[in-house]
Design a protein around this motif. Structure first.
Motif, short mmCIF file in Angstrom:
data_model
loop_
_atom_site.label_atom_id
_atom_site.label_comp_id
_atom_site.label_asym_id
_atom_site.label_seq_id
_atom_site.Cartn_x
_atom_site.Cartn_y
_atom_site.Cartn_z
N LEU A 1 2.61 9.58 -5.84
CA LEU A 1 3.67 10.10 -5.45
C LEU A 1 4.39 10.99 -7.24
O LEU A 1 4.54 11.60 -8.15
CB LEU A 1 4.16 10.59 -5.05
CG LEU A 1 4.99 11.41 -4.41
CD1 LEU A 1 6.52 11.26 -2.74
CD2 LEU A 1 6.56 11.81 -5.63
N SER A 2 4.88 9.23 -7.66
CA SER A 2 5.49 9.20 -8.75
C SER A 2 4.75 10.04 -9.83
O SER A 2 5.22 10.55 -10.89
CB SER A 2 6.32 7.74 -9.16
OG SER A 2 6.86 7.15 -8.18
N GLY A 3 3.57 9.63 -9.82
CA GLY A 3 1.98 9.89 -11.58
C GLY A 3 2.40 11.38 -11.06
O GLY A 3 2.14 11.93 -12.20
N SER A 4 2.26 12.19 -10.11
CA SER A 4 1.88 13.35 -9.91
C SER A 4 3.11 13.81 -10.87
O SER A 4 3.09 15.09 -11.56
CB SER A 4 1.70 14.07 -8.48
OG SER A 4 0.53 12.92 -8.25
N VAL A 5 4.21 14.02 -10.21
CA VAL A 5 5.68 14.44 -10.51
C VAL A 5 5.68 14.19 -12.08
O VAL A 5 5.76 15.23 -12.65
CB VAL A 5 6.72 13.89 -10.18
CG1 VAL A 5 8.13 14.00 -10.85
CG2 VAL A 5 7.15 14.25 -8.76
N ALA A 6 5.48 12.77 -12.47
CA ALA A 6 5.54 12.69 -14.07
C ALA A 6 4.57 13.79 -15.16
O ALA A 6 4.16 14.71 -15.62
CB ALA A 6 4.37 11.11 -14.31
N ALA B 1 -1.01 6.28 -15.79
CA ALA B 1 -1.19 4.71 -15.27
C ALA B 1 -0.20 4.83 -14.37
O ALA B 1 -0.72 3.37 -13.14
CB ALA B 1 0.15 4.40 -17.00
N PHE B 2 1.03 5.41 -14.13
CA PHE B 2 1.67 5.22 -12.78
C PHE B 2 -0.41 5.66 -11.05
O PHE B 2 -0.27 4.98 -10.35
CB PHE B 2 2.21 5.98 -12.07
CG PHE B 2 3.38 5.25 -12.90
CD1 PHE B 2 4.15 4.69 -13.05
CD2 PHE B 2 4.52 6.42 -13.69
CE1 PHE B 2 4.97 4.37 -13.01
CE2 PHE B 2 5.84 6.38 -13.51
CZ PHE B 2 6.12 4.60 -13.35
N ILE B 3 -0.67 5.84 -11.58
CA ILE B 3 -1.62 7.07 -10.88
C ILE B 3 -2.97 6.09 -11.19
O ILE B 3 -3.25 5.07 -9.75
CB ILE B 3 -2.53 8.40 -11.19
CG1 ILE B 3 -1.36 9.52 -10.64
CG2 ILE B 3 -3.90 8.21 -10.22
CD1 ILE B 3 -2.28 11.01 -11.12
N LEU B 4 -3.45 5.12 -12.32
CA LEU B 4 -4.23 4.01 -12.20
C LEU B 4 -3.44 3.19 -11.30
O LEU B 4 -4.67 2.28 -10.01
CB LEU B 4 -4.53 3.53 -13.66
CG LEU B 4 -5.59 1.85 -13.89
CD1 LEU B 4 -7.00 2.65 -13.27
CD2 LEU B 4 -4.99 1.77 -14.89
N TYR B 5 -2.56 2.62 -11.19
CA TYR B 5 -1.75 1.59 -10.62
C TYR B 5 -1.29 1.15 -9.41
O TYR B 5 -1.53 0.37 -8.82
CB TYR B 5 -0.57 1.19 -11.25
CG TYR B 5 -0.52 0.89 -12.87
CD1 TYR B 5 -1.35 0.10 -13.70
CD2 TYR B 5 0.93 0.03 -13.42
CE1 TYR B 5 -1.47 0.00 -15.05
CE2 TYR B 5 0.81 0.02 -14.94
CZ TYR B 5 -0.61 0.11 -15.99
OH TYR B 5 -0.82 -0.36 -16.53
N ALA B 6 -1.10 3.19 -8.89
CA ALA B 6 -1.53 2.90 -7.91
C ALA B 6 -3.05 2.81 -6.89
O ALA B 6 -2.41 1.88 -5.51
CB ALA B 6 -1.04 4.40 -7.59
N VAL C 1 0.51 -1.40 0.00
CA VAL C 1 0.10 0.26 -0.43
C VAL C 1 1.26 1.08 -0.08
O VAL C 1 0.54 2.10 -1.03
CB VAL C 1 -0.71 -0.22 1.31
CG1 VAL C 1 -1.97 1.65 1.18
CG2 VAL C 1 -2.18 -1.09 1.02
N VAL C 2 1.97 1.36 0.56
CA VAL C 2 2.84 2.45 0.78
C VAL C 2 3.71 2.23 -0.44
O VAL C 2 3.72 3.69 -1.39
CB VAL C 2 3.57 2.35 2.02
CG1 VAL C 2 4.62 3.65 2.37
CG2 VAL C 2 2.94 2.63 3.57
N ALA C 3 4.86 1.52 -0.77
CA ALA C 3 4.97 1.45 -1.36
C ALA C 3 3.80 1.74 -3.22
O ALA C 3 4.76 2.16 -4.52
CB ALA C 3 6.49 0.26 -1.63
N GLY C 4 3.61 0.24 -3.57
CA GLY C 4 2.89 0.15 -4.74
C GLY C 4 2.06 1.27 -4.93
O GLY C 4 1.32 1.98 -6.12
N LEU D 1 3.51 5.97 -3.14
CA LEU D 1 5.08 6.55 -4.01
C LEU D 1 4.62 6.68 -5.30
O LEU D 1 4.41 7.05 -5.85
CB LEU D 1 6.33 6.10 -3.39
CG LEU D 1 6.60 5.68 -1.85
CD1 LEU D 1 7.77 5.44 -1.49
CD2 LEU D 1 7.15 7.26 -1.51
N LYS D 2 3.78 5.74 -5.17
CA LYS D 2 3.82 5.76 -7.10
C LYS D 2 2.02 6.66 -7.15
O LYS D 2 2.06 7.52 -8.53
CB LYS D 2 2.92 3.96 -7.09
CG LYS D 2 2.94 4.06 -8.89
CD LYS D 2 2.72 3.02 -9.19
CE LYS D 2 3.71 2.10 -9.10
NZ LYS D 2 4.63 2.25 -9.85
#
Length: 814
Positions: free
Chosen positions: A452-457, A468-473, A443-446, A449-450
């Motif tokens: 967060l990665s989607g927002s920066v992307a 994709a990052f936000i959907l997978y998160a 939950v924290v990693a996948g 933090l994912k």
């Protein structure tokens, strides 16, 4: 600058006053400030300090940032412990001591380091505050272990902080209100401002790394104190320190991306996972005894790979990461995980190493003489290599499309996919027993933090990747909480299935889109289908034995390749591990990613560079007061012809002419009728294009052979834009020929990303300014018969007819 410093120092003074009152009244039967109230007030002040430190840091590099954020973390964890004590969660004095001491030990050492560097670098006031808070923390630890010390000593130290901080804050407020005319002794910023600002602009130092290292000390202290016998047990009361460190570490991760430091941001993201996992295991002190524990082994591999790449930038930082490799291995080999002596011994080593790295980073930020970290030696070694070459220079963190304030976060996104997928290869009861493992790791990693990665992307213009990052998160969070947290049973399976099918439809669209992106992303999104199928079969109670393990292994391996590829591409020039070409090639898709320059419009140097390109015969996409346009210099017929052909300009939509001031037409003023000249003078600058009769005045603008591409044989559309960037560019280049930045017949272009998509491979550069201020083009007015008292409209855009007619009426009255 004065105001943000004042807010921070007043916050420190206010918190110190509260704590001084608390410790003076501690011997009394009933303290003056109840524990719960004190805890809430400290939490509020910690938020204020974090704001003041971050806002100040964006202006210059200062010890003030490290001091504010360090005390903010201290009071955040401290406040929650006080709230737990006030609510009766901490039952006796021993519990209160075991809860407080790990945090106090950390901040005693951390603030002592800040104080030493402050004194060495002549930041006396900040050094005094840091040393006083450090002494107060040390005295409070002593009070818990010896009756020879009283709480009055702690109160005295906090009173010193209150007085010094209050004096300095009031001095800076006075300095701010009097517009730098009055300054109390020792609070004058004029002497230090220039020196600090010069330091802040040199290099790309990550000033947030110090706070991140202090947070690593804090989490290591919780477990290290237990091994050394400083605390008696690990329990709920220490969770506030771990989770405060985890939350702040995610903030430091984001700020490190803002500082364009991909590797340290990834490192801090990794360590935040460990902090949340440690806190969760203290809440539920049950560790999974199954061996091997694949996610911890994989986590150690991720740390090892990251340390190798970080060593290429700073060998000392790379060596520091090796302690976390050992930590993950120790956790995987220990049946009781965080509760065993092996991992706790590594925690002690991490505490010492992080303290040394804090001293090195903080001193090198402030001092002119640097402590060597081996960076120059590695750089010189790689310079001799013919195989690899480090990426350097201004374009190191160039955004994928346009201007961005953040570095690329894809490395962290892929790593989180690896970690989350391997975490759920654990076998066992698919409900409560795995909750201790899955919730912090998946939950924290996948999830978090994912996200967060989607927002920066998204901030970098990577719309598909961010989606994709936000959907997978969201998928990891829902799967982790429902399947392994036991949140759905037999009766809810149907509803879960409907939701999973919706996710699969969304992912199908993403898989289709990645056909036009690259092969790596296609396989990354396609293998995630296996994860969603596993979730679907589990909800239907038809999951074959071993399918979920196989699905997560395949997805994890694909994610690991993407992780390595993103790391290589962020450090080295060229594509050592390529992401592959698009499976389906379409003209116009992905244009401009390789050869088209993208320059931020807010920089004067960017406008000058665009001007040089236009003078040399190039074509560029630029922002205006309406939508983005494609431009070429009037005196370069070759460039005007190129713009005409690249846009597939239709004959019934001729190109227009832009100038920056009517002074450019002053020599030809006699060729315009008085009414037309006055109308132009009244209407501009604005998003109003005036179609005027063609005449000899065109020759005064030096158009030469390019005139045949502008306007029609009878008329020319001319305008002065109401945009400072555009007019400054015209001042540098001269009159420009303009057309909309989209192929004829398509919608107007309202973002620099769209310029890339539509014309990116046909223009030489794009001046990036994000979304256009308007989504509607200019109003085009027919002034060929204005002397007869009437005007027409070829196109009604952002300026309505009534406003144009009103301007004409006012001119006619004059």
């Amino acid at each position: 600058e004065s105001l943000h410093s004042s807010i921070g120092l007043l916050g420190i003074s206010a918190g110190s006053l509260l704590l001084a009152v608390h410790f003076y009244s501690l011997p009394r039967a009933a303290p003056l400030i109840p524990s719960t109230v004190l805890g809430v007030l400290l939490l509020i002040l910690s938020s204020l300090l974090a704001y003041a430190g971050i806002r100040r840091s964006l202006r210059n590099a200062s010890l003030f940032l490290s001091l504010c954020l360090t005390i903010s973390v201290l009071w955040c964890g401290y406040g929650v412990v006080f709230i737990l004590g006030g609510q009766g969660v901490l039952n006796d004095t021993g519990d209160f001591r075991n809860a407080l001491v790990p945090g106090l030990v950390t901040f005693t050492v951390a603030l002592l380091i800040v104080a030493v560097v402050g004194f060495l670098c002549r930041e006396v006031i900040l050094a005094m505050i840091a040393s006083a808070v450090s002494l107060a923390s040390a005295h409070e630890v002593a009070v818990h272990y010896s009756t020879a010390f009283t709480s009055s000593a702690v109160a005295c130290n906090y009173m010193i902080v209150c007085l010094v901080g209050g004096y300095f804050a009031l001095g800076r407020i006075l300095y701010f209100l009097t517009k730098e005319k009055v300054a109390l002794p020792g609070t004058d910023l004029a002497k230090t401002k220039t020196r600090e600002q010069i330091k802040s602009t040199s290099g790309s130092t990550n000033h947030f790394a110090v706070t991140g290292l202090i947070l690593n000390m804090l989490s290591a202290s919780v477990f290290g104190c237990r091994l050394l016998g400083i605390t008696d047990k690990l329990f709920l009361g220490q969770v506030p320190w771990l989770w405060a460190a985890g939350i702040y570490q995610i903030g430091i991760c984001i700020l490190s991306y803002r500082a364009m430091d991909v590797l340290m941001a990834t490192f801090f993201g990794f360590t935040s996972i460990l902090k949340f996992a440690g806190g969760y295991c203290l809440l539920y002190p049950v560790w999974q005894p199954e061996v091997p524990t694949p996610f911890l082994v994989v986590f150690s591999i991720l740390f090892l790979v990251l340390s190798l790449f970080l060593a290429l930038q700073s060998p000392m930082d790379g060596l520091n990461l090796l302690f976390y490799v050992a930590y993950c291995i120790a956790l995987s080999c220990s049946p009781k995980g965080f509760f065993e002596g092996g991992p706790q011994g590594v925690d002690v080593a991490i505490f010492v190493a992080s303290a040394l790295m804090t001293l090195v980073h903080l001193y090198n930020e402030k001092a002119s003489a640097k402590i060597p970290t081996g960076k120059a030696a590695v750089k010189a070694l790689l310079a001799r290599s013919s195989f690899v070459k480090l990426r350097e220079g201004a374009d190191l963190h160039a955004p994928y499309l346009g201007y961005s304030k953040y570095a690329d976060a894809e490395v962290l996104g892929y790593a989180c996919s690896v970690l989350a997928s391997f975490a759920i290869t654990m076998t066992g009861d698919p409900k409560a027993p795995l909750a201790t493992v899955v919730i912090p790791w998946v939950v924290v990693a996948g999830g978090i933090l994912k996200l967060l990665s989607g927002s920066v992307a998204f901030a970098r213009g990577k719309t598909l990747e961010s989606s994709a990052f936000i959907l997978y998160a969201v998928m990891w969070i829902i799967w982790g909480l429902t399947r392994y947290g036991g949140l759905y049973g037999t009766t809810r399976s149907f509803h879960a299935v409907v939701g999973i099918i919706a996710f699969m439809l969304f992912n199908g669209f993403i898989v289709f889109c990645t056909l036009f992106l690259n092969m790596a992303w296609f396989f990354y999104s396609l293998t995630f289908f296996l994860i969603t199928v596993s979730f679907l079969l589990d909800a239907l109670h038809a999951l074959p034995a071993g399918y979920d393990v196989a699905a997560t292994l395949i997805f994890g391996l694909v994610s690991f390749y993407c992780f390595l590829s993103a790391l290589f591409n962020s450090i080295f020039e060229g594509s050592c591990l390529p992401m592959g070409r698009p499976i389906v090639q379409l003209s116009g898709v992905g244009g401009g990613m390789s050869k088209c320059l993208h320059l931020p419009a807010r920089k004067a140097s960017s406008v000058k560079r665009i001007a040089d390109i236009l003078k040399s015969g190039g074509t560029c996409g630029i922002p205006t007061d309406t939508v983005y346009v494609l431009v070429a210099a009037c005196n370069r017929p070759d460039a005007v012809e190129k713009a005409h052909q690249s846009k597939r300009q239709a004959q019934d939509r001729p190109m227009s002419l832009w100038i920056s001031s009517l002074k450019q037409l002053e020599p030809a003023k006699h060729l315009f009728t008085p009414l037309l000249w006055d109308f132009m003078e009244a209407a501009w600058p604005s998003p109003i294009s005036l179609v005027v009769p063609r005449g000899e005045w065109v020759d005064f603008l030096g158009m030469k052979d390019s005139a045949k591409y502008v306007g029609t044989p009878q008329s020319v559309a001319i305008r002065i834009p109401d945009c400072s960037v555009t007019t400054h560019l015209i001042d540098l280049v001269g009159p420009i020929v303009v057309t909309s930045a989209n192929p004829t017949g398509e919608a107007d272009t309202t973002h620099h990303n769209q310029v890339y998509a539509k014309l990116g491979d046909k223009v030489d550069a794009v001046l990036c300014d994000g979304p256009s201020p308007e989504n509607i083009a200019s109003t085009v007015v027919d002034c060929t018969k204005i002397d007869s008292g009437s005007i027409g409209f070829f196109r009604v855009g952002i300026i309505p007819k009534s406003q144009v007619l009103q301007i004409l009426e006012q001119v006619q009255k004059k």
